[in-house]
Each structure stands twice: as structure tokens, then as C-alpha cells.
Design a protein around this motif. Structure first.
Motif, PDB file in Angstrom:
ATOM      1  N   ALA A  98     -12.198   0.558  10.321  1.00  0.00           N
ATOM      2  CA  ALA A  98     -12.858  -0.232   9.475  1.00  0.00           C
ATOM      3  C   ALA A  98     -13.013   0.015   8.313  1.00  0.00           C
ATOM      4  O   ALA A  98     -12.525  -1.245   7.428  1.00  0.00           O
ATOM      5  CB  ALA A  98     -14.075  -0.560  10.374  1.00  0.00           C
ATOM      6  N   LEU A  99     -13.578   0.743   7.593  1.00  0.00           N
ATOM      7  CA  LEU A  99     -13.367   1.566   6.426  1.00  0.00           C
ATOM      8  C   LEU A  99     -12.322   1.330   5.517  1.00  0.00           C
ATOM      9  O   LEU A  99     -11.864   0.796   5.092  1.00  0.00           O
ATOM     10  CB  LEU A  99     -14.164   2.566   6.105  1.00  0.00           C
ATOM     11  N   VAL A 100     -11.395   2.018   6.563  1.00  0.00           N
ATOM     12  CA  VAL A 100      -9.888   2.351   5.753  1.00  0.00           C
ATOM     13  C   VAL A 100      -9.581   0.880   5.900  1.00  0.00           C
ATOM     14  O   VAL A 100      -8.293   0.404   4.697  1.00  0.00           O
ATOM     15  CB  VAL A 100      -9.138   3.173   7.089  1.00  0.00           C
ATOM     16  N   GLN A 101      -9.338   0.169   6.729  1.00  0.00           N
ATOM     17  CA  GLN A 101      -9.111  -1.876   6.507  1.00  0.00           C
ATOM     18  C   GLN A 101      -9.626  -2.104   5.276  1.00  0.00           C
ATOM     19  O   GLN A 101      -8.685  -2.565   4.243  1.00  0.00           O
ATOM     20  CB  GLN A 101      -9.338  -1.989   7.611  1.00  0.00           C
ATOM     21  N   GLU A 102     -10.914  -1.518   4.955  1.00  0.00           N
ATOM     22  CA  GLU A 102     -11.771  -2.273   3.696  1.00  0.00           C
ATOM     23  C   GLU A 102     -10.493  -1.477   2.414  1.00  0.00           C
ATOM     24  O   GLU A 102     -10.726  -2.134   1.008  1.00  0.00           O
ATOM     25  CB  GLU A 102     -13.361  -2.145   3.533  1.00  0.00           C
ATOM     26  N   ARG A 103     -10.789  -0.339   2.857  1.00  0.00           N
ATOM     27  CA  ARG A 103      -9.921   0.163   1.550  1.00  0.00           C
ATOM     28  C   ARG A 103      -8.384  -0.101   1.316  1.00  0.00           C
ATOM     29  O   ARG A 103      -8.151  -0.380  -0.190  1.00  0.00           O
ATOM     30  CB  ARG A 103     -10.326   1.545   1.918  1.00  0.00           C
ATOM     31  N   LEU A 104      -7.804  -0.444   2.351  1.00  0.00           N
ATOM     32  CA  LEU A 104      -6.472  -1.487   1.429  1.00  0.00           C
ATOM     33  C   LEU A 104      -6.482  -2.574   0.570  1.00  0.00           C
ATOM     34  O   LEU A 104      -5.458  -2.485   0.011  1.00  0.00           O
ATOM     35  CB  LEU A 104      -5.778  -0.449   2.714  1.00  0.00           C
ATOM     36  N   VAL A 105      -7.626  -3.099   1.326  1.00  0.00           N
ATOM     37  CA  VAL A 105      -7.898  -4.349   0.692  1.00  0.00           C
ATOM     38  C   VAL A 105      -7.839  -4.130  -0.732  1.00  0.00           C
ATOM     39  O   VAL A 105      -7.263  -5.294  -1.217  1.00  0.00           O
ATOM     40  CB  VAL A 105      -8.894  -5.366   1.883  1.00  0.00           C
ATOM     41  N   LEU A 106      -9.025  -3.468  -1.119  1.00  0.00           N
ATOM     42  CA  LEU A 106      -8.957  -3.053  -2.695  1.00  0.00           C
ATOM     43  C   LEU A 106      -7.966  -2.979  -3.266  1.00  0.00           C
ATOM     44  O   LEU A 106      -7.817  -3.260  -4.345  1.00  0.00           O
ATOM     45  CB  LEU A 106     -10.306  -1.585  -2.260  1.00  0.00           C
ATOM     46  N   GLU A 107      -7.668  -1.562  -2.287  1.00  0.00           N
ATOM     47  CA  GLU A 107      -6.189  -1.576  -3.089  1.00  0.00           C
ATOM     48  C   GLU A 107      -5.096  -2.169  -3.552  1.00  0.00           C
ATOM     49  O   GLU A 107      -5.022  -2.457  -4.845  1.00  0.00           O
ATOM     50  CB  GLU A 107      -5.643  -0.527  -2.311  1.00  0.00           C
ATOM     51  N   GLY A 108      -5.501  -3.427  -2.795  1.00  0.00           N
ATOM     52  CA  GLY A 108      -3.675  -4.659  -3.040  1.00  0.00           C
ATOM     53  C   GLY A 108      -4.807  -5.173  -4.450  1.00  0.00           C
ATOM     54  O   GLY A 108      -4.408  -5.502  -4.994  1.00  0.00           O
ATOM     55  N   ARG A 109      -6.222  -5.266  -3.808  1.00  0.00           N
ATOM     56  CA  ARG A 109      -7.043  -6.166  -5.559  1.00  0.00           C
ATOM     57  C   ARG A 109      -6.776  -5.767  -6.392  1.00  0.00           C
ATOM     58  O   ARG A 109      -6.504  -5.998  -7.686  1.00  0.00           O
ATOM     59  CB  ARG A 109      -8.437  -6.693  -5.550  1.00  0.00           C
ATOM     60  N   MET A 110      -7.001  -3.938  -6.592  1.00  0.00           N
ATOM     61  CA  MET A 110      -7.275  -3.024  -7.471  1.00  0.00           C
ATOM     62  C   MET A 110      -5.714  -3.104  -8.481  1.00  0.00           C
ATOM     63  O   MET A 110      -5.169  -3.174  -9.466  1.00  0.00           O
ATOM     64  CB  MET A 110      -7.088  -1.719  -7.340  1.00  0.00           C
ATOM     65  N   ALA A 111      -4.652  -3.189  -7.345  1.00  0.00           N
ATOM     66  CA  ALA A 111      -2.739  -3.235  -7.696  1.00  0.00           C
ATOM     67  C   ALA A 111      -2.694  -4.710  -8.298  1.00  0.00           C
ATOM     68  O   ALA A 111      -1.806  -4.159  -9.652  1.00  0.00           O
ATOM     69  CB  ALA A 111      -2.080  -2.816  -6.776  1.00  0.00           C
ATOM     70  N   ASP A 112      -2.628  -5.485  -8.542  1.00  0.00           N
ATOM     71  CA  ASP A 112      -3.275  -6.783  -8.972  1.00  0.00           C
ATOM     72  C   ASP A 112      -3.723  -6.787  -9.775  1.00  0.00           C
ATOM     73  O   ASP A 112      -3.127  -7.188 -11.147  1.00  0.00           O
ATOM     74  CB  ASP A 112      -3.686  -8.012  -7.782  1.00  0.00           C
ATOM     75  N   ALA A 113      -4.667  -6.866 -10.335  1.00  0.00           N
ATOM     76  CA  ALA A 113      -5.800  -6.547 -11.779  1.00  0.00           C
ATOM     77  C   ALA A 113      -4.825  -5.317 -12.554  1.00  0.00           C
ATOM     78  O   ALA A 113      -4.280  -5.755 -13.351  1.00  0.00           O
ATOM     79  CB  ALA A 113      -6.757  -5.738 -11.913  1.00  0.00           C
ATOM     80  N   THR A 114      -3.965  -4.363 -12.076  1.00  0.00           N
ATOM     81  CA  THR A 114      -3.951  -3.107 -12.845  1.00  0.00           C
ATOM     82  C   THR A 114      -2.736  -3.899 -13.256  1.00  0.00           C
ATOM     83  O   THR A 114      -1.467  -3.809 -15.046  1.00  0.00           O
ATOM     84  CB  THR A 114      -3.369  -2.569 -12.328  1.00  0.00           C
ATOM     85  N   ARG A 115      -1.613  -4.852 -12.973  1.00  0.00           N
ATOM     86  CA  ARG A 115      -0.747  -5.057 -12.703  1.00  0.00           C
ATOM     87  C   ARG A 115      -0.820  -6.377 -13.980  1.00  0.00           C
ATOM     88  O   ARG A 115      -0.388  -6.650 -14.929  1.00  0.00           O
ATOM     89  CB  ARG A 115       0.075  -6.182 -12.308  1.00  0.00           C
ATOM     90  N   ARG A 116      -1.933  -7.495 -13.818  1.00  0.00           N
ATOM     91  CA  ARG A 116      -1.852  -8.143 -15.023  1.00  0.00           C
ATOM     92  C   ARG A 116      -2.661  -7.850 -16.243  1.00  0.00           C
ATOM     93  O   ARG A 116      -1.812  -8.294 -17.389  1.00  0.00           O
ATOM     94  CB  ARG A 116      -3.082  -8.874 -13.599  1.00  0.00           C
ATOM     95  N   LEU A 117      -2.983  -6.598 -16.522  1.00  0.00           N
ATOM     96  CA  LEU A 117      -3.573  -5.745 -17.618  1.00  0.00           C
ATOM     97  C   LEU A 117      -2.264  -5.729 -17.921  1.00  0.00           C
ATOM     98  O   LEU A 117      -2.302  -5.489 -18.810  1.00  0.00           O
ATOM     99  CB  LEU A 117      -4.248  -4.950 -16.967  1.00  0.00           C
TER     100      LEU A 117
END
Lengths: 126, 1075
Positions: B162-181
Motif C-alpha cells: 500500500a505504501l509503495v502504491q502511495e509513493r508511486l502516486v506522489l512520484e507522479g505528482r512531484m514529476a508534474d510539479a517539477t515539469r511545470r517549474l
């Protein structure tokens, strides 16, 4: 050139007479006949008279016919002198010895007077 | 002999028996005998006993093996599978444990799902196996303890997932934010870039102007002021851009921040700067300001609120912390699981070890059991063999074989085993008894035979007429006969007895005078006798005291004895002496006879000479008288007086008789001399090819007058192509004349026939008459000398009576035979046969030898030297054909030569001797004498040997050696030019240089001969003897001069020497020289 000369050498008087009579005809034709009664006398006469033809007996006192012939042919080198050995020794050994001493002809006794005369005629060319 | 046989028997046949018997100890005979049971039965019994024990051993072995198998089965079926299950469970648990870290590092949702599915499957499988095992296994308590551990790990893994699943979601959001930056940053950059570029280009332009000289100082400073103004207007923009860059930098570090504190440190200045920048945007142109504001709004979103970078990074940090907790929990759960699994594996190993120990125990028990059984079995077998086989069989066999060996060794009295029972061994013992009894009988018979043979031998020896004695190897008298004693004067045995040594016998016989020793002392005789005895050779002779002679023959025999035979040879010795006397007398008589014979020969030679001289006169004068009568007297006698005319006729007839008788006497003398010469070996024989046809022709010509005189017919029956014989032509003609004359003499009417025929290797000639014939008892006498058939008192002998004897001698000399077939009143046939000459025309024709004295040889050679050619050459032509002679004469005279002629070989040699021609042209085939023979005679005559000879022949010679010995060989018909060329060349060369081999032992003679030959123009090859002949080379010698007689060697030996067999040979005979 003097007349042809024939010398008869034989110790047998009968034989000398016989040969002389055989050659009697030649005398008529001018041939001179001489005779000697032994080898030594014969040789002396050859040396002196130089006959053209010699009838030479072999077995003779003093000097035999072979020695006489040898002396004539080889010592005196009278090669023109025709020597006929006339002997009773008829064996081949004797004939050979005759050839060895240089005899020109070899006749055995008893001889045929006609043959002897014919031979003399041939030699002397008469 | 007997001993040899015994040895061979001993060494072969019983040997295996001895070997078999030896290991067995001696046992008392047959203690355990089972009577009535054969050896076979006993052996079967023993075999069955041994086999029984072997079966028991085998059963025990099988039992042990079965036990071991059971133990092993237990191990295999129970302990091993259990341990395997535990190992599998432990392996699976290990894999689940190792799955957690893998789950932690997955990079995508898909990957996570597959790892999570694998782990779930693994856990489910483990769970299933454990439940299965719990149902069947005896180790359930351990499994029950395992269950919670596995459940904990399973739950932990689910949470982790479950944690890993959550980490993967966060990684996606982080990648999106970084791209926008990043996009915002790029957009901001593009806003400031034109301004900055413009400024940069103006600065660069100014610097160029400043460095160049195009503008003046004023201009430059003006430009600089303008540039400064420009820069002053653009400076706030630049400052803004700088702040925005720092803002971006700070935000970009947030995703990698490691803690909340670090995030706070990064985000607080960001907020301030955002506020600051927002306030300073009015310095910018409006368009740019608008665009910048949009970007600033993005920055603000990323810096604050739920979707800010900081918020996302905080969520991530939280998930990571949760995961670490879960991993730690997981690790402890795994540790518990591993502990339990290890316990399981240890339990499995313990089970296996226990099973092995059980199996080992079973195996050692089985081994002990088997060994015991095998030992028992062996012990019982040994006991059976020991007590049973050995005692009742081998011991008896050994006893039997001992007896056999003793008998084979010749001891027929050896004890035999007693018969006990009825088995095979007993029967063998019985057979041995029979064999022994037979052998004893045979031996006794042999002894009787030997005694009889010995008696026969003694009888035989006694019956020998010679004395016989046999000495043993130690030279002691072992056997002798009575004759021996008689011969040594000891019939009663007083002097010699059996057992005496040879030395004693010799001493006794010498001392008593029985033997006349002839030695210095008795001891010397004894020693000589012993030496003779020990090394016997030829028989020896012994003189006895009473005058008798004994001949002793001794011979060693095999095995070292000596047999001696004594013969009384007194009579033989006496006869020998008489014979020697006789031989002596005979020798003397023979010598006398030979002397008489020689005297007779000499006498005959002398008498013939003495007879010839008067005959010469008689015949000569008779011939002269006859001639004178015919030529002169008869024509001169004119008298018509009948008495005178009759007298003249009578004288003429008488003269004819005198001549005829004189001729007969001459013939008689010649015949006597011929016979004498043949008998004494003094006849000289020619050896040439003789044509039989020519012999017949010449003899018939010679006797034609006789036939005419008696009015007889002469019939010739001669085939053509009669072969030649080798021999003396004249003597063969003489033989033929004798036969014909003989036929005429005894034939009054009818005819005489001469018939010739050719056999395989002989030619036969017969003379057949129709005369009186010869009685058979007289036929043998006709060939005897001085005999004529018939009564010499009543019938007047005709002829010399020697003709047939001479004919026989001549034919004998030619290797032929002469014989007579006749019957009284029916005529006679005299025939002779001669061997055909086998050698064709060849080198043999030149093979002649003549004897010559050294003096004659040297004299002849000396004569040659002075007769070199001067002026025209004299050429001798020899041919029987007158036309050929004429032809050659013309050619040669035309060439300027002087020509003399001869018609046969004999005349040719005489003429050559008399006239010494420079060259001879010689026909090969002539009736009067063979050309080759003439050439050989010329070659053997020292005066003529160097005269070159051109041979003419219709046939070419096959023999190369012959060809080599002649100067030239030309075939008929004659080629004139070739012949003249040959003749010119040979005349130019002068005397032909002959190669002459000179063999004489005396060096002086050799040198003398060599000098004479060289002086005569020849080549001398000296040799001291036949063993010293020069090695044969390409130019063999043309002739040889060899000295024979006492100083040299014989003619036969000369001919036997290599290379001399066919060579013309002049023999210098020293013996004839002496004579």
C-alpha cells in the motif's frame, strides 16, 4: 758365265757312278759333272768350284751331309747353290733337319733316276 | 638300455601323483572306510557335505542382505521426504523474505503489481503446503509455530505494498510539479533574453569603436554616455531576472530535500522573493510584465498550497518513513521464520542420521552372521577332506603310487598294498599285482635270452679262425677265444687268463719269449704295445718267438672297449717275399726286353739304311740299263739271229723283274720301318681336317693300275657330302691303298667295291671283294704282323704281309676301328670306321705344335733379319684352281710385283721356305693341304712366321680368335681393288710383327730368344713358367715358344695352361737337343 756345274757327293762309289750315269745326258749338253767321296772333300770342292747344283749324301765319313749343307747355306751364305739332300734316311725328322739346315730339296734312296734328272734340268733351267 | 627306460618312467608318469599326494599328511590306511561304497560314492558324499555348508552360507548371506535393505527402505521412505518438505518450506519462506526489498525499489505501477502478485502467490503456496503438512506430519507443532510468522510477514508485505502504491502516486505528482517549474523558468528566461542581447551587442559595438580610430574622443564619449544610459534603463530588468533565477534554483532543490527542516529552509526565502518580485514588475514593459505575471502565478502555486513542491515532498518523506518502519517489522518477522525453518531442517537431518545409524547396525549384524556361517562351512569342508577324502582315498593312492614307482624303478619285489574292499583303488592294486607278476616273468625270460645270446656269441667267437680278444675300457682282458690262446702259445691258460691287463699280458709274453719284441727292453715293448692298443690304426705285425708272424687288428668300440683280432700271416709274409723276388725279376726282365727292343729299333733303322744303299744301286742301274736297252741297245741290235733277239727280249723281261722285285723290297723295308715307328711311338702324325672322299679318290687313283692289270671291276659307292675326319691324310690314304691292294691280291675274278656311309658320329668305309675269303679261324690272325693266312710252305706269300697290320695301327691311332667280315670262298669285307671331326673349321686348324732345337730357332731367326725387301716384292700365290692363280698373277704383275705359285699347302710351305716371298696369298680350301694348316706351318717356321698372309676363302671364319691370328681374310669371289689395297698396306708394313709368348725357366735363354725375336721384327712376351703367363689382354699372343723337357714342362701341361690350348706352339725340347 761358265758352264753349269753339278757336284755329286757320296761315299759310295756305286752311287756316284749311278748318279753320273743318270746325268750323262746333261754332260752332252755341256754341264760339268764333279764328284767327291766324302763331306769334307765335297765342302772344299763347293767352296772352290761353286757348283750350281749339289747332290749331297747325308751319311758320310768326316763330315755328314747336314753339316755340309749348313756350312754352305749359312757359313758360306751360298744361297744360290741349290742343294739336294739325297739320302737313305727318309724319316720326317730327317726331312725337317734338312729344311732346318737350308736344303733346297730332299730325295730319298732308292731314287728314281728319271726324277733326279728332271729335277736337275729344272734347277739348271735346261 | 634298461636303466634309461627306468629313468624316463620315473621322471614323467608318476610325477603328478606325487605332487598330489605330498600336501596330504600321512594317515593310517582307511580308518573310516565305508565298505561297499566306491570312490565315486564317497567323493559324491564329500561333495554334497561341502555343498550343503555352502548353501547354508548363501542363505545366511541372503538374510543379511534383506535386513540391510529393510533398514535402508525405512530411511528412504520416512525421513528423507519429511526433510525435503521442510527444506522446501524453508526455501519458500526465504524467497518471501527476499521479496520485500524488491517491492521497495519498483519504479512503476505495473512492476509493483507483478511483484506483489508473485509475493501473494508465494505466500499462498507456502500456506497451502504448511496446511498439508500439518495434516500428515508428526512435526505439526513446529509448523503451527511457523504459521503466525508467515501471517505477520504476509500482513507486513500487504502494508508495504500500500505504501509503495502511495509513493508511486506522489512520484507522479512531484514529476508534474517539477515539469511545470521547468516550463515556467524557460518562459521567464525568454522574457529577458532580447533585452539582455541588445545590451550585449551595444557594449560590443562600443568596445570596437573604442579600440579603433574611426571616431574621435568626443564621439566616443558621446557614445559611452548613450550606452551608459541604455544600461541604466536596463539594469532593473536585469536585477529582476537575477531574482527570478535564484527563485527557481531554490524551488528546484525542494524535491530532493531530505527532511522537513530542509524544506522549510528552502521555501521561506521563496515566499519573500515572490512577494518582492511581484512588487518590482512595474519596471518592465507592459507586454513583458503581463507575461511575467502569469509565470509568477505558476511559481506561487508551486511554492504554496496543496500541490506545492514542498507539500508533495513532505508526503513523500512521510511514506518513506512508514516504509522503513514496515521493513524493520518485516525483518523481525523474517528472522522468526528463519529460526523456525532452521529448526525444521535440523529435525530432518536428525531423522536421516538416526535412520543411517539403524542401517549401519543391521549391516554389521549381517556381516557377522555371514562370516560365521562361511567359517563354519570352511571348517566343515576341511574336516570332510581331512577325515574322509585323505584317509580313505589319498593315503591308499599314495601307497599304490609308491609301489608303482618301485616297480618302474626295477624293483619287482617291492611290497604291494593289500586289497581292502571293492573300490577302484583296490582294483588298481590288483591290476598292479598282475602287471608286476607279468614283468617278473618277462624279466626271467629276458635273462634266459641273454644267457642264450651270450652263449651264441661265445660259440661264434670260438669258431673264428683268427684269434679274438676283447679288452674292456680299463684295458683288461674280458673275453677271448681258444685260437687267441693258441696263437700266443698258451692253450692251457698258463700265461694268460681273463682279467689280466694288457700291460701284464705284454710283459708275460715278452718275458717268456713268446713274442720277439725287437724293442730295446721289455718295458719299451710294453709301452709301445699299450700305445698301439689305445690309438689303434692300421694292423700291426708281430714276430713270434717260433718264427711265426701275427697280424694284430685292433678297433675301439663305443663305450670304451677294444676288440683285437690276431691272424697268423706267416704264409702271407712268405708269399709276399716270394712275390717281391718275382717283381724284381720281372723288372729286370722288362728292362732287358726294353733294351732289346731299343736295340731292335736301332738295328732295323740301320739295316734299312744298309739295305737301301745297295737297293739304290740295284734299282738305279737296272733303270739305267732298261733305259739304255730301250733307247740305244735294241735299236742298235740289227741282228736277225733268233737267239740274239730272244736274248734281248729275255734281258728286257729280266730287267723288269729285277725292278719290280727291287721295288717290292723297298716297300717291305718301308713297311717294316713304319710298323716299327708306330710300335715304338716314333711315328710322326699330322693332324688336319681330312676329307674321306679325297682319301678314297687318291687311293683309288693309286690302285687303278692294279685293277687294270688283273682285269677286275672297281665299284665306287660313295655318297656325296662325306664328312671330314681329323687325322693324317697320307697315312689314311696309305691305309686305303693297303686295303684295296689286299683285295686285288686275293681276288682273281669279279669285282672290288668301295662303299662309304655316314653314321651318327662316325664315317664308315668298306672294301668288299669277291675273292677267296678267309676262314673264320684265321680271321683274327690277318691283322697280326708278319702273318699271312694259309700254309706258307705250300702257298707262296704275296706282298709284305704287313699292310693290314699297318692299316690297323693307323686306324687305331685315329680312334677308329678296323674289322673283317668274311667266309671262305665268299669273299671278304674289310671295314673301318673313323670318328667324325666335331670341330668345325676354326682356331683348331691353327692349333699345331712342332719341336725345334734352340739353335735351329735362333739360326733361322738370325737368317730373317738379313732378308729385308729391296726392290720389287715377291708374292706367293697358293691356290689349287689354275684360273684363279692366273687371274691373281695378272693383277699382281700389273701392280709391279713378282709372282710365284704353288698348288697346295705342302708345296706352298716348301716354296715359302726356299724363296722367302714378301707376302703370301693363300686359299683356305684346297685338296692337297688345308690352307689354314699351311698358314700354321708357316707361322711355326721361324723364317716364315713374319710373312704376311692374305687368306682367301668362300666362307668366312666363325672363330674370331682365328680371324685375329691372320693378317687379312678376304672372301671369294675376289674383289680386286680390296685385295690390292690389302696387299699394298701389308707390303708397306714389311714383316708382320707377331706377338710371341716365350716361356723358359732360364732367364738367359729367355733373354736370348726375346732378343732374337725382336731383331727379327717380332714382339716377345717372356714368362718364366706356365704359372707366370702375362695377364690376357686385348691382343692375345699369335704363337708361343715353350721350353719342355727336364728343365721345362710337358706339352700336355702347356696345352692345359690358360690361353695356350689353341695357340700355335713351338716346343724347344732340351732332351732332343741332348740326343
Amino acid at each position: 758365265m761358265s758352264a753349269p756345274t753339278i757336284l755329286i757327293v757320296d761315299d759310295e762309289a756305286h752311287i756316284r757312278t749311278l748318279i753320273e750315269q743318270t746325268l750323262e745326258d746333261l754332260e752332252d749338253e755341256g754341264v760339268q759333272l764333279l764328284s767327291a767321296a766324302d763331306g769334307a772333300a765335297g765342302l772344299a770342292m763347293i767352296e772352290e768350284a761353286r757348283p750350281d747344283l749339289v747332290f749331297l749324301d747325308v751319311m758320310m765319313p768326316k763330315l755328314n751331309g747336314f753339316d755340309v749343307c749348313d756350312a754352305v747355306k749359312h757359313r758360306l751364305s751360298l744361297t744360290e747353290t741349290h742343294v739336294v739332300l739325297l739320302t737313305a734316311k727318309g724319316q720326317e725328322v730327317d726331312r725337317q733337319r734338312g729344311r732346318d739346315v737350308g736344303a733346297d730339296a730332299y730325295m730319298t734312296k732308292p731314287f728314281d733316276p728319271d726324277a733326279l734328272l728332271a729335277h736337275a734340268r729344272e734347277v739348271l733351267g735346261l | 638300455m634298461c636303466g634309461t627306460r627306468t629313468r624316463s618312467v620315473r621322471s614323467t608318469e608318476p610325477a603328478p601323483m606325487v605332487a598330489a599326494a605330498e600336501p596330504a599328511p600321512k594317515a593310517p590306511p582307511a580308518g573310516l572306510t565305508l565298505n561297499g561304497m566306491g570312490v565315486r560314492g564317497r567323493l559324491v558324499l564329500a561333495f554334497m557335505g561341502i555343498s550343503g555348508f555352502a548353501v547354508i552360507a548363501a542363505v545366511a548371506g541372503i538374510f543379511s542382505l534383506k535386513q540391510m535393505g529393510d533398514a535402508l527402505d525405512q530411511v528412504t521412505h520416512r525421513s528423507v521426504p519429511e526433510a525435503l518438505v521442510w527444506l522446501e518450506i524453508s526455501g519458500r519462506a526465504g524467497r518471501i523474505v527476499r521479496a520485500a526489498p524488491t517491492l521497495m525499489i519498483v519504479g512503476s505501477e505495473g512492476e509493483r503489481q507483478s511483484v506483489a502478485a508473485a509475493i501473494s502467490a508465494e505466500i499462498a503456496e507456502l500456506d497451502r503446503r504448511m496446511r498439508e503438512e500439518v495434516a500428515v506430519s508428526e512435526t505439526a507443532p513446529i509448523l503451527n509455530r511457523l504459521g503466525p510468522a508467515v501471517a505477520a510477514i504476509s500482513a507486513n508485505l500487504v502494508a508495504l505494498d500500500a505504501l509503495v502504491q502511495e509513493r508511486l502516486v506522489l512520484e507522479g505528482r512531484m514529476a508534474d510539479a517539477t515539469r511545470r517549474l521547468s516550463t515556467a523558468n524557460n518562459a521567464v528566461g525568454r522574457l529577458f533574453v532580447p533585452t539582455i542581447r541588445q545590451l550585449d551587442s551595444q557594449v560590443i559595438q562600443w568596445r570596437r569603436l573604442e579600440e579603433g580610430d574611426e571616431l574621435g574622443e568626443a564621439e566616443l564619449s558621446g557614445r559611452a554616455a548613450a550606452l551608459a544610459r541604455e544600461i541604466a534603463t536596463l539594469a532593473p530588468q536585469q536585477q529582476l531576472a537575477q531574482q527570478l533565477a535564484e527563485l527557481h534554483e531554490a524551488l528546484a532543490k525542494v524535491p530532493t530535500a531530505a527532511s522537513r527542516a530542509e524544506i522549510d529552509v528552502l521555501t521561506i526565502p521563496v515566499h519573500q522573493r515572490l512577494t518582492d518580485v511581484s512588487r518590482r514588475t512595474e519596471v518592465l514593459p507592459a507586454v513583458i510584465q503581463q507575461r511575467l505575471d502569469r509565470q509568477l502565478a505558476i511559481y506561487a502555486e508551486l511554492a504554496r498550497g496543496e500541490d506545492s513542491l514542498a507539500a508533495i515532498r513532505l508526503e513523500e518523506l512521510r511514506v518513506l518513513a512508514g516504509a522503513e518502519d514496515l521493513l524493520a517489522e518485516n525483518a523481525s518477522a523474517v528472522g522468526a521464520l528463519e529460526t523456525e525453518v532452521e529448526a525444521l531442517v535440523e529435525a530432518a537431518y536428525a531423522g536421516i542420521l538416526q535412520s543411517r545409524a539403524e542401517a549401519d547396525g543391521t549391516a554389521s549384524f549381517s556381516a557377522i552372521l555371514m562370516m560365521s556361517v562361511v567359517f563354519l562351512s570352511l571348517a566343515s569342508s576341511v574336516l570332510i577332506i581331512w577325515l574322509y577324502v585323505n584317509r580313505s582315498l589319498l593315503a591308499r593312492l599314495t601307497e599304490l603310487s609308491d609301489s608303482m614307482l618301485a616297480i618302474a624303478g626295477g624293483n619287482l619285489r617291492a611290497p604291494l598294498p593289500e586289497a581292502s574292499g571293492d573300490d577302484e583303488i583296490t582294483r588298481m592294486a590288483e591290476a598292479l599285482t598282475v602287471f608286476r607278476d607279468t614283468a617278473v616273468e618277462v624279466e626271467e625270460q629276458n635273462l634266459r635270452e641273454i644267457a642264450r645270446a651270450r652263449q651264441r656269441l661265445i660259440d661264434a667267437i670260438e669258431s673264428i679262425s683268427e684269434g679274438f680278444a676283447f679288452f674292456d675300457a680299463d684295458d683288461r682282458l674280458e673275453l677271448c677265444n681258444t685260437r687267441y690262446r693258441e696263437l700266443v702259445s698258451d692253450p692251457k691258460g698258463n700265461l694268460i687268463h681273463i682279467g689280466m691287463s694288457l700291460a701284464e699280458i705284454a710283459k708275460a709274453t715278452a718275458a717268456t719269449g713268446v713274442v720277439t719284441t725287437g724293442d730295446a727292453s721289455i718295458d719299451a715293448y710294453v709301452n709301445r704295445r699299450i700305445d698301439e692298443h689305445r690309438a689303434p690304426g692300421a694292423p700291426t705285425l708281430r714276430r713270434m718267438g717260433d718264427g711265426r708272424w701275427l697280424q694284430i687288428s685292433e678297433r675301439r668300440i663305443e663305450g670304451g672297449g677294444t676288440v683285437a683280432l690276431y691272424s697268423d700271416v706267416t704264409d702271407i709274409k712268405r708269399r709276399e717275399a716270394e712275390l717281391a723276388d718275382l717283381v724284381d725279376q720281372l723288372g729286370r726282365a722288362r728292362e732287358e726286353a726294353e733294351r732289346a727292343n731299343e736295340a731292335k729299333s736301332a738295328f732295323l733303322a740301320n739295316v734299312s739304311h744298309e739295305l737301301r744303299t745297295p737297293l739304290t744301286s740295284i734299282l738305279g742301274f737296272a733303270r739305267i740299263i732298261q733305259g739304255r736297252m730301250t733307247d740305244r741297245i735294241i735299236p742298235a741290235v740289227s741282228s736277225t739271229e733268233p737267239r740274239v733277239r730272244r736274248a734281248v727280249e729275255q734281258v728286257t723281261q729280266n730287267l723288269a723283274i729285277i725292278l719290280a722285285e727291287g721295288q717290292r723290297l723297298t716297300a717291305l723295308i718301308n713297311n717294316v720301318l713304319d710298323l716299327e715307328k708306330i710300335a715304338s711311338g716314333g711315328m710322326e702324325w699330322e693332324s688336319a681336317q681330312v676329307s674321306i672322299a679325297e682319301v678314297i679318290e687318291r687311293s683309288s687313283a693309286a690302285t687303278a693300275a692294279l685293277f687294270a692289270e688283273k682285269g677286275l671291276n672297281f665299284v665306287l659307292q660313295v655318297p656325296p657330302d662325306l664328312p671330314s675326319v681329323r687325322g693324317d691324310r697320307d697315312k689314311l690314304v696309305q691305309t686305303m691303298i693297303n686295303l684295296l691292294a689286299n683285295a686285288v691280291k686275293f681276288t682273281e675274278r669279279g669285282s672290288v667295291t668301295c662303299r662309304a656311309s655316314v653314321g651318327e658320329d662316325e664315317v664308315m668305309v668298306s672294301v668288299i671283294d669277291t675273292g677267296v675269303g678267309i676262314a673264320s679261324e684265321d680271321q683274327a690272325k690277318v691283322f697280326e704282323k708278319f702273318r699271312q693266312v694259309g700254309d706258307t710252305l705250300t702257298e707262296k706269300p704275296m706282298g709284305t704281309g704287313l699292310g693290314l697290320a699297318i692299316a690297323k695301327e693307323i686306324i687305331d691311332h685315329h680312334g677308329g676301328r678296323l674289322w673283317l667280315e668274311s667266309a671262305l670262298g665268299r669273299g671278304s669285307t674289310f671295314s673301318f670306321a673313323l670318328p667324325v671331326a666335331l670341330r668345325p673349321l676354326g682356331a683348331a686348324a691353327m692349333t699345331r705344335a712342332r719341336k725345334l732345337s734352340r739353335e735351329a730357332l735362333l739360326a733361322a731367326l738370325a737368317h730373317v733379319d738379313g732378308r729385308r725387301r729391296k726392290g720389287p716384292a715377291t708374292i706367293l700365290i697358293v691356290d689349287d684352281d689354275a684360273s684363279i692363280r692366273q687371274l691373281l698373277r695378272q693383277d699382281l704383275e700389273a701392280a709391279g710385283h713378282r709372282v710365284i705359285e704353288a698348288t697346295d699347302g705342302q708345296r706352298a710351305t716348301e716354296l715359302a721356305n726356299a724363296r722367302m716371298p714378301n707376302l703370301i696369298v693363300l686359299d683356305v680350301l684346297m685338296p692337297g693341304g688345308d690352307g689354314l694348316e699351311a698358314a700354321a706351318r708357316l707361322r711355326l717356321e721361324p723364317r716364315t712366321m713374319g710373312i704376311p698372309i692374305v687368306m682367301l676363302s668362300v666362307v668366312a671364319p666363325q672363330d674370331q680368335a682365328l680371324r685375329g691370328r691372320l693378317d687379312r681374310w678376304r672372301s671369294k669371289p675376289i674383289d680386286k681393288d680390296e685385295l690390292l689395297t690389302d696387299i699394298a698396306a701389308l707390303l708397306e708394313a714389311g714383316v708382320s710383327r707377331r706377338r710371341v709368348l716365350v716361356v723358359d725357366p732360364d732367364p738367359d735363354t729367355r733373354a736370348e730368344l726375346a732378343d732374337a725375336l725382336e731383331a727379327a721384327g717380332h714382339e716377345a712376351r717372356p714368362a718364366s713358367g706356365l704359372a707366370d703367363l702375362p695377364a690376357s689382354d686385348a691382343c692375345p699372343p699369335d704363337l708361343a715358344i715353350v721350353t719342355t723337357g727336364p728343365a721345362g714342362t710337358g706339352v700336355d701341361a702347356v696345352r692345359a695352361a690358360p690361353g695356350l690350348a689353341d695357340l700355335p706352339l713351338i716346343v724347344l725340347d732340351h732332351t732332343s737337343e741332348d740326343a
